[in-house]
Scaffold this motif. Structure first.
Motif, PDB file in Angstrom:
ATOM      1  N   ASP A  52       1.044  -1.333   0.521  1.00  0.00           N
ATOM      2  CA  ASP A  52       0.541   0.039  -0.008  1.00  0.00           C
ATOM      3  C   ASP A  52       0.899   1.183  -0.358  1.00  0.00           C
ATOM      4  N   LYS A  53       0.309   2.365  -0.025  1.00  0.00           N
ATOM      5  CA  LYS A  53       0.942   3.760   0.211  1.00  0.00           C
ATOM      6  C   LYS A  53       1.450   3.859   1.345  1.00  0.00           C
ATOM      7  N   SER A  54       2.555   4.435   1.326  1.00  0.00           N
ATOM      8  CA  SER A  54       3.393   4.688   2.672  1.00  0.00           C
ATOM      9  C   SER A  54       2.745   4.856   4.356  1.00  0.00           C
ATOM     10  N   GLU A  55       2.044   6.346   3.184  1.00  0.00           N
ATOM     11  CA  GLU A  55       1.108   6.769   4.953  1.00  0.00           C
ATOM     12  C   GLU A  55       0.097   6.690   5.230  1.00  0.00           C
ATOM     13  N   VAL A  56      -0.346   5.190   4.447  1.00  0.00           N
ATOM     14  CA  VAL A  56      -1.120   4.490   4.489  1.00  0.00           C
ATOM     15  C   VAL A  56      -0.874   4.138   5.005  1.00  0.00           C
ATOM     16  N   TYR A  57       0.193   2.877   5.512  1.00  0.00           N
ATOM     17  CA  TYR A  57       0.558   2.024   5.564  1.00  0.00           C
ATOM     18  C   TYR A  57       1.499   2.695   7.205  1.00  0.00           C
ATOM     19  N   SER A  81       3.616   0.664  -2.471  1.00  0.00           N
ATOM     20  CA  SER A  81       2.729  -0.338  -3.718  1.00  0.00           C
ATOM     21  C   SER A  81       3.339   0.087  -4.890  1.00  0.00           C
ATOM     22  N   ARG A  82       3.381   1.182  -4.846  1.00  0.00           N
ATOM     23  CA  ARG A  82       4.454   2.033  -6.112  1.00  0.00           C
ATOM     24  C   ARG A  82       5.395   1.749  -6.783  1.00  0.00           C
ATOM     25  N   ASP A  83       6.649   1.060  -5.970  1.00  0.00           N
ATOM     26  CA  ASP A  83       7.893  -0.349  -5.669  1.00  0.00           C
ATOM     27  C   ASP A  83       7.352  -1.853  -6.337  1.00  0.00           C
ATOM     28  N   PHE A  84       6.514  -1.994  -5.181  1.00  0.00           N
ATOM     29  CA  PHE A  84       6.276  -3.227  -5.891  1.00  0.00           C
ATOM     30  C   PHE A  84       5.551  -3.379  -7.552  1.00  0.00           C
ATOM     31  N   TYR A  85       4.599  -2.129  -7.692  1.00  0.00           N
ATOM     32  CA  TYR A  85       4.023  -2.224  -9.124  1.00  0.00           C
ATOM     33  C   TYR A  85       5.118  -1.742  -9.492  1.00  0.00           C
ATOM     34  N   ASN A  86       5.807  -1.418  -9.705  1.00  0.00           N
ATOM     35  CA  ASN A  86       7.311  -0.680 -10.716  1.00  0.00           C
ATOM     36  C   ASN A  86       5.892   0.250 -10.747  1.00  0.00           C
ATOM     37  N   VAL A  87       5.256   1.580 -10.640  1.00  0.00           N
ATOM     38  CA  VAL A  87       5.033   2.232 -10.665  1.00  0.00           C
ATOM     39  C   VAL A  87       5.387   3.649 -12.507  1.00  0.00           C
ATOM     40  N   ARG A  88       6.409   3.039 -12.053  1.00  0.00           N
ATOM     41  CA  ARG A  88       7.541   4.479 -13.116  1.00  0.00           C
ATOM     42  C   ARG A  88       7.666   3.598 -14.524  1.00  0.00           C
ATOM     43  N   ALA A  89       7.225   2.423 -14.981  1.00  0.00           N
ATOM     44  CA  ALA A  89       7.389   1.384 -15.619  1.00  0.00           C
ATOM     45  C   ALA A  89       6.331   1.271 -15.874  1.00  0.00           C
ATOM     46  N   ASP A  90       5.744  -0.016 -17.232  1.00  0.00           N
ATOM     47  CA  ASP A  90       4.632  -0.443 -17.480  1.00  0.00           C
ATOM     48  C   ASP A  90       4.690  -1.672 -16.033  1.00  0.00           C
ATOM     49  N   PHE A  91       3.034  -1.825 -17.096  1.00  0.00           N
ATOM     50  CA  PHE A  91       2.773  -3.303 -15.839  1.00  0.00           C
ATOM     51  C   PHE A  91       3.315  -4.352 -16.593  1.00  0.00           C
ATOM     52  N   HIS A  92       3.470  -4.622 -16.213  1.00  0.00           N
ATOM     53  CA  HIS A  92       5.215  -5.885 -16.558  1.00  0.00           C
ATOM     54  C   HIS A  92       4.243  -7.529 -15.534  1.00  0.00           C
ATOM     55  N   SER A 111       3.263 -22.231  10.019  1.00  0.00           N
ATOM     56  CA  SER A 111       2.706 -23.778  10.604  1.00  0.00           C
ATOM     57  C   SER A 111       1.446 -23.229  10.185  1.00  0.00           C
ATOM     58  N   SER A 112       1.491 -24.743  11.051  1.00  0.00           N
ATOM     59  CA  SER A 112      -0.837 -24.455  10.678  1.00  0.00           C
ATOM     60  C   SER A 112      -1.444 -23.807  10.932  1.00  0.00           C
ATOM     61  N   GLN A 113      -1.025 -23.340  12.593  1.00  0.00           N
ATOM     62  CA  GLN A 113      -1.160 -21.500  12.943  1.00  0.00           C
ATOM     63  C   GLN A 113      -0.767 -20.355  12.084  1.00  0.00           C
ATOM     64  N   HIS A 114       0.022 -20.838  11.236  1.00  0.00           N
ATOM     65  CA  HIS A 114       0.591 -19.266  10.731  1.00  0.00           C
ATOM     66  C   HIS A 114       0.105 -19.195   9.290  1.00  0.00           C
ATOM     67  N   ALA A 115      -1.484 -19.236   9.089  1.00  0.00           N
ATOM     68  CA  ALA A 115      -1.670 -19.016   7.713  1.00  0.00           C
ATOM     69  C   ALA A 115      -1.485 -17.177   7.796  1.00  0.00           C
ATOM     70  N   VAL A 116      -0.711 -16.999   5.412  1.00  0.00           N
ATOM     71  CA  VAL A 116      -0.862 -15.896   5.727  1.00  0.00           C
ATOM     72  C   VAL A 116      -1.872 -14.938   4.612  1.00  0.00           C
ATOM     73  N   ARG A 117      -2.228 -13.367   5.419  1.00  0.00           N
ATOM     74  CA  ARG A 117      -3.282 -13.114   4.149  1.00  0.00           C
ATOM     75  C   ARG A 117      -2.315 -11.586   4.055  1.00  0.00           C
ATOM     76  N   THR A 118      -3.350 -11.052   2.595  1.00  0.00           N
ATOM     77  CA  THR A 118      -2.590 -10.307   2.271  1.00  0.00           C
ATOM     78  C   THR A 118      -2.996  -9.434   1.860  1.00  0.00           C
ATOM     79  N   TRP A 119      -2.580  -7.987   1.394  1.00  0.00           N
ATOM     80  CA  TRP A 119      -3.967  -6.448   1.376  1.00  0.00           C
ATOM     81  C   TRP A 119      -3.090  -5.959   0.413  1.00  0.00           C
ATOM     82  N   ALA A 120      -3.459  -5.773  -1.083  1.00  0.00           N
ATOM     83  CA  ALA A 120      -2.372  -4.751  -1.608  1.00  0.00           C
ATOM     84  C   ALA A 120      -3.501  -4.620  -2.516  1.00  0.00           C
ATOM     85  N   ARG A 121      -3.346  -2.752  -2.591  1.00  0.00           N
ATOM     86  CA  ARG A 121      -3.264  -1.871  -3.172  1.00  0.00           C
ATOM     87  C   ARG A 121      -2.500  -2.110  -4.816  1.00  0.00           C
TER      88      ARG A 121
END
Length: 437
Positions: A52-57, A81-92, A111-121
């Motif tokens: 997400d955006k740094s300010e939101v985090y 998110s701007r780094d993750f999706y590399n918004v300065r370049a094309d959506f690759h 572990s079985s107790q440690h599921a992973v959940r993600t949130w991406a803007r």
């Protein structure tokens, strides 16, 4: 894959992951939903990945620090998110998916107790074909989410997407969330739905009606013919086994009988499978398959067919041990066997048919090349039309490539024919691959 239950909320439980499309309108509601999602995750001991955006985090961490200890907050992993999706370049797509995989792999082993959940803007810059790129990206992401058994929210600002993209996104997410509601996506693929519109479906049924009626008759004939063929093959094998003084020429002829019988049985099987695909709407069904399993099966079938027709059949593969694509096994088998069967059929004796399989750039490519009779430019223009036949001497109903094109489109693939009259034909078929680690 073993079944894995995950609690998204106390009264909301999913199996083997969930892919949630979040279309938000108000920033305040967005923060509240994000806060609730992360809070529920931390309370259950989940790892939480936020893109997400740094300010939101920063605002999120400020609020969470009032409820959770510093140690508990270490279960949150963040990237802008701007780094993750590399918004300065094309959506690759490939780069984003690879980066996501590396990011998830860098997390502590859950572990079985440690599921992973993600949130991406999801973020991007204006560029050509961005709608198609986002649609394809979310299809790949859906397979990745389910393959890794994640719970993943993909957030989109309602002001940034149009109605057409919204419909497409609902097809690749099994849940749809707004600022105030969370429901099962009515458009998400399952075995029970994800069919063309009523009008398109009716058109398909109408176009295939005549062929289905022909196949009904052919199915009956095929079953009647198989029995005497089995007897013929049995007698040929019996003679070879019980007559020790056969000449080499006689042995070769008996072996040839077996090959011819095998070739006819394969043609009958192919005919029956085609009927089944069309009659039961199996060409509509989509699932994750390993195409290489189908390739090996088709190669074995074509070995016999080429031997019977005295055509040199060569094959090669440049592929990993396993890979995944969206389709169904019977449909892919029909695509490859139709194209290869045509290549062998329209190649003269002593001619050559080559079949090459390779994977690259997140896709699998099949190339079929022959030095047969070829086609004119006029014939190429009519290639995928229903009942289009170019050679009345050869058997067939002219339906094969029509079915091939329909199935290829359904599996999100592409097919190209390059041909010159008298100089042979090259067919290239490509399908996208998905990472299901």
């Amino acid at each position: 894959m073993s079944t894995h239950d995950i609690n998204i909320k106390q009264d909301f439980r999913v199996q083997n992951g969930a892919h949630i499309l979040y279309l938000f309108q108000h920033q305040t509601s967005y923060i509240e939903n994000l806060m609730s999602y992360v809070t529920d995750g931390l309370a259950q001991g989940h790892f939480v990945v936020i893109v997400d955006k740094s300010e939101v985090y920063q605002e999120l961490v400020r609020r969470l620090s009032m409820q959770f200890s510093e140690e508990e907050l270490q279960s949150i992993f963040f990237e802008d998110s701007r780094d993750f999706y590399n918004v300065r370049a094309d959506f690759h797509i490939e780069s984003i998916v690879d980066h996501f995989g590396q990011f998830i792999s860098s997390l502590p082993a859950p572990s079985s107790q440690h599921a992973v959940r993600t949130w991406a803007r999801v973020a991007w810059r204006e560029q050509p074909n961005i709608t198609a790129k986002i649609e394809e990206f979310e299809q790949v992401a859906d397979h990745s989410v389910k393959g890794q058994q994640l719970v993943s929210v993909c957030a989109y600002d309602s002001k940034e997407i149009d109605a057409d993209l919204l419909v497409k996104l609902q097809r690749s997410h099994d849940y749809f969330m707004t600022d105030t509601e969370l429901i099962s996506s009515p458009l998400y693929y399952s075995k029970q739905h994800n069919f063309p519109s009523l009008a398109v479906h009716s058109k398909i049924e109408s176009e295939l009606n005549v062929y289905k009626s022909k196949l009904d008759f052919a199915h009956v004939i095929a079953h009647e013919v198989r029995n005497p063929l089995t007897i013929i093959n049995g007698y040929a094998n019996l003679i070879q086994a019980r007559e020790p003084n056969l000449s080499p020429d006689s042995v070769n002829k008996l072996v040839a009988i077996g090959h011819y019988v095998d070739g006819i049985v394969q043609e009958l099987t192919h005919l029956i499978e085609t009927e089944q695909v069309l009659a039961e709407d199996l060409y509509m069904h989509l699932e994750s398959i390993d195409p290489l399993d189908v390739v090996h099966h088709v190669i074995e079938l074509m070995k016999v067919k080429s031997m019977v027709q005295n055509v040199d059949f060569k094959w090669s593969m440049e592929s990993p041990a396993r890979c995944s694509m969206l389709g169904n096994r019977m449909g892919l088998r029909l695509i490859l066997s139709n194209v290869l069967s045509n290549a062998i059929k329209y190649t003269d004796e002593q001619g050559t048919v080559e079949f090459h399989t390779e994977t690259s750039d997140n896709q699998i490519r099949f190339t079929v090349r022959d030095n047969g009779i070829g086609m004119s430019s006029e014939q190429l223009n009519l290639l995928y039309h229903k009942y289009a036949k170019f050679n009345d001497v050869k058997s067939g109903q002219g339906i094969g490539l029509y079915v091939v094109k329909s199935l290829t489109d359904r599996f999100k693939g592409q097919i190209r024919h390059e041909s010159e009259l008298g100089r042979g034909t090259t067919v290239t078929i490509e399908f996208p691959l998905y990472d299901e680690k």
